[in-house]
Structures are given as structure tokens and as C-alpha cells.
Design a protein around this motif. Structure first.
Motif, short mmCIF file in Angstrom:
data_model
loop_
_atom_site.label_atom_id
_atom_site.label_comp_id
_atom_site.label_asym_id
_atom_site.label_seq_id
_atom_site.Cartn_x
_atom_site.Cartn_y
_atom_site.Cartn_z
N GLU A 88 0.86 -1.19 0.00
CA GLU A 88 0.00 0.00 0.00
C GLU A 88 0.89 1.23 0.00
N ARG A 89 0.43 2.24 -0.71
CA ARG A 89 1.11 3.54 -0.74
C ARG A 89 0.84 4.24 0.59
N GLN A 90 1.92 4.72 1.23
CA GLN A 90 1.79 5.43 2.51
C GLN A 90 2.84 6.53 2.58
N ARG A 91 2.66 7.44 3.56
CA ARG A 91 3.69 8.44 3.88
C ARG A 91 4.43 7.96 5.11
N TRP A 92 5.74 8.01 5.03
CA TRP A 92 6.58 7.62 6.17
C TRP A 92 7.77 8.56 6.20
N ARG A 93 7.93 9.26 7.32
CA ARG A 93 9.05 10.20 7.51
C ARG A 93 9.17 11.18 6.35
N GLU A 94 8.06 11.76 5.97
CA GLU A 94 8.01 12.76 4.90
C GLU A 94 8.30 12.22 3.51
N HIS A 95 8.31 10.90 3.37
CA HIS A 95 8.55 10.29 2.06
C HIS A 95 7.36 9.44 1.67
N GLU A 96 7.05 9.42 0.40
CA GLU A 96 6.05 8.49 -0.09
C GLU A 96 6.74 7.14 -0.27
N VAL A 97 6.13 6.09 0.29
CA VAL A 97 6.70 4.75 0.25
C VAL A 97 5.61 3.74 -0.06
N TYR A 133 6.40 -1.38 -11.81
CA TYR A 133 5.37 -0.38 -12.02
C TYR A 133 5.53 0.91 -11.20
N LEU A 134 6.25 0.84 -10.09
CA LEU A 134 6.45 2.02 -9.24
C LEU A 134 7.91 2.08 -8.78
N PRO A 135 8.86 2.08 -9.72
CA PRO A 135 10.27 1.97 -9.34
C PRO A 135 10.80 3.16 -8.54
N SER A 136 10.14 4.28 -8.57
CA SER A 136 10.64 5.45 -7.84
C SER A 136 10.29 5.41 -6.36
N LEU A 137 9.41 4.49 -5.96
CA LEU A 137 8.98 4.43 -4.56
C LEU A 137 9.71 3.32 -3.81
N PRO A 138 10.36 3.67 -2.68
CA PRO A 138 10.99 2.62 -1.88
C PRO A 138 9.92 1.77 -1.20
N GLU A 175 15.25 0.64 -0.39
CA GLU A 175 16.18 1.76 -0.47
C GLU A 175 15.59 2.83 0.42
N TYR A 176 16.36 3.86 0.67
CA TYR A 176 15.85 4.95 1.48
C TYR A 176 16.31 6.25 0.84
N PRO A 177 15.40 7.21 0.65
CA PRO A 177 15.78 8.44 -0.06
C PRO A 177 16.99 9.15 0.55
N GLY A 178 17.25 8.98 1.84
CA GLY A 178 18.40 9.63 2.46
C GLY A 178 19.72 8.92 2.20
N TRP A 179 19.68 7.70 1.67
CA TRP A 179 20.92 6.98 1.39
C TRP A 179 21.52 7.50 0.09
N SER A 180 22.82 7.55 0.05
CA SER A 180 23.49 7.90 -1.20
C SER A 180 23.44 6.70 -2.13
N ARG A 181 23.76 6.92 -3.38
CA ARG A 181 23.82 5.80 -4.33
C ARG A 181 24.85 4.76 -3.87
N ARG A 182 25.99 5.21 -3.33
CA ARG A 182 27.02 4.30 -2.86
C ARG A 182 26.47 3.44 -1.73
N GLU A 183 25.78 4.05 -0.78
CA GLU A 183 25.22 3.30 0.34
C GLU A 183 24.21 2.27 -0.15
N GLN A 184 23.39 2.64 -1.13
CA GLN A 184 22.41 1.69 -1.65
C GLN A 184 23.10 0.53 -2.36
N ARG A 185 24.17 0.82 -3.11
CA ARG A 185 24.91 -0.25 -3.80
C ARG A 185 25.61 -1.17 -2.82
#
Length: 181
Positions: free
Chosen positions: A79-88, A119-124, A163-173
Motif C-alpha cells: 500500500e502507498r503510505q507516507r513515512w518520515r516525509e517520504h512516499e513509500v 510499475y512504481l520503481p521510484s517508490l521505496p 532503499e531509502y531516499p536519504g541513502w546515497s547511491r554508494r550506500e544503496q549499492r
């Protein structure tokens, strides 16, 4: 949606009794006994919220059935929700205890994550899991979610994410924040 052993289907108005069988069973809520549904009306209210999400977004939590038996063994999905100011996308799985330990939650969660990526790759995708609930944590890790850093957790919960929007690309990799298994 079908998997090798499961039918993951949109919720129906008549799913209230099945939802109560799962969510009203105290054994289902071993790790959060305060959350058990006390009445069919409570399960019907949850069902209506879930069905409203489907109507608004075109996806949501599924009824999880054993494909061969057409028996509801649980509920789960995204389900789409808001968590810590991010859509997830919140990953949820709640199965009846007789279905535990057979890989059904992992099978459902893996399918949900594949659909999210397609279908929703931009959402963690996140999963909020009680600290004591080791089996649920293992499901999250098996499907590729990683535990977020401690400062992002909530009292009594670990948070796992794709993933988490606050993580850098390096951290996610590199998987920073990954829980030890």
C-alpha cells in the motif's frame, strides 16, 4: 496474480469473515497482541480501508489463497503510505499460523517487490517489523530488504527497506544498513 503455490487476489466485500479468521486469532499476533481484531466489525473496517486503497490507487493488499485449495491463508501486499516525509510502499504480510514456516510470506513478498520495481520503481518499499518478530525479519531479508540505520527506527520496531531516499547511491549499492543475518 499467481505464484507457483498462491493466488494473490484483490480483496472482495465478502472477505470480512476470512480477514477476521486471520486477524482475530491471537496466535497470529504473537508479536503484537494488542493489535488482534476483537470483532468481525474491526476486520470489516480494515477491509473497507484496504478496498478504498485499491479503488484510489489500482493496487493494494491481497487476499492470499492456496491456489489448489482456494483457501484464504492470509493477507498481504503493498500500500502507498507516507513515512518520515517520504512516499513509500508499505509491505505487509499477515498469515494464519498454520501457514507459517512454509515460505508463503516470502513468495508473496517477492512477487509484490517485483511488481513494485516494474510499475512504481521510484517508490521505496518498507516493512515495519517488531523487534521480537525474527521470522518476519527473515522474510524481509530474504526478499532483499535491508534494515535501516538505528536513527530511523521507531520504538519497538526495526524498519527494513528496498532503499531509502536519504541513502546515497554508494550506500544503496553497498548495502549500508543491512541487518546481520
Amino acid at each position: 496474480m499467481r505464484t507457483p503455490r498462491l493466488l494473490l487476489r484483490r480483496l472482495r466485500a465478502e472477505d470480512g469473515p476470512a480477514m477476521f479468521r486471520v486477524h482475530g486469532d491471537p496466535a497470529t499476533y504473537r508479536y503484537s497482541p494488542e493489535s488482534v481484531h476483537r470483532s468481525l466489525a474491526g476486520s470489516e473496517a480494515m477491509l473497507q480501508l484496504c478496498r478504498r486503497h485499491w479503488a484510489e490507487h489500482g493496487f493494494g493488499y491481497w487476499a492470499i489463497e492456496l491456489a489448489r485449495e482456494q483457501t484464504v491463508i492470509g493477507f498481504g501486499g503493498l500500500e502507498r503510505q507516507r513515512w518520515r516525509e517520504h512516499e513509500v510502499l508499505n509491505l505487509y504480510y499477515r498469515l494464519t499460523p498454520s501457514a507459517w514456516g512454509q515460505g508463503y510470506a516470502t513468495e508473496m513478498a517477492r512477487t509484490a517487490l517485483q511488481l513494485a520495481r516494474a510499475y512504481l520503481p521510484s517508490l521505496p518499499v518498507i516493512a515495519r517489523i517488531r523487534i521480537a518478530n525474527l521470522p518476519s525479519q527473515q522474510v524481509a531479508l530474504k526478499v532483499g530488504l535491508r534494515r535501516l540505520p538505528e536513527e530511523l527506527e521507531e520504538p519497538g520496531y526495526y524498519i527494513f527497506a528496498s532503499e531509502y531516499p536519504g541513502w546515497s547511491r554508494r550506500e544503496q549499492r553497498e548495502g549500508i544498513g543491512e541487518a546481520a543475518s
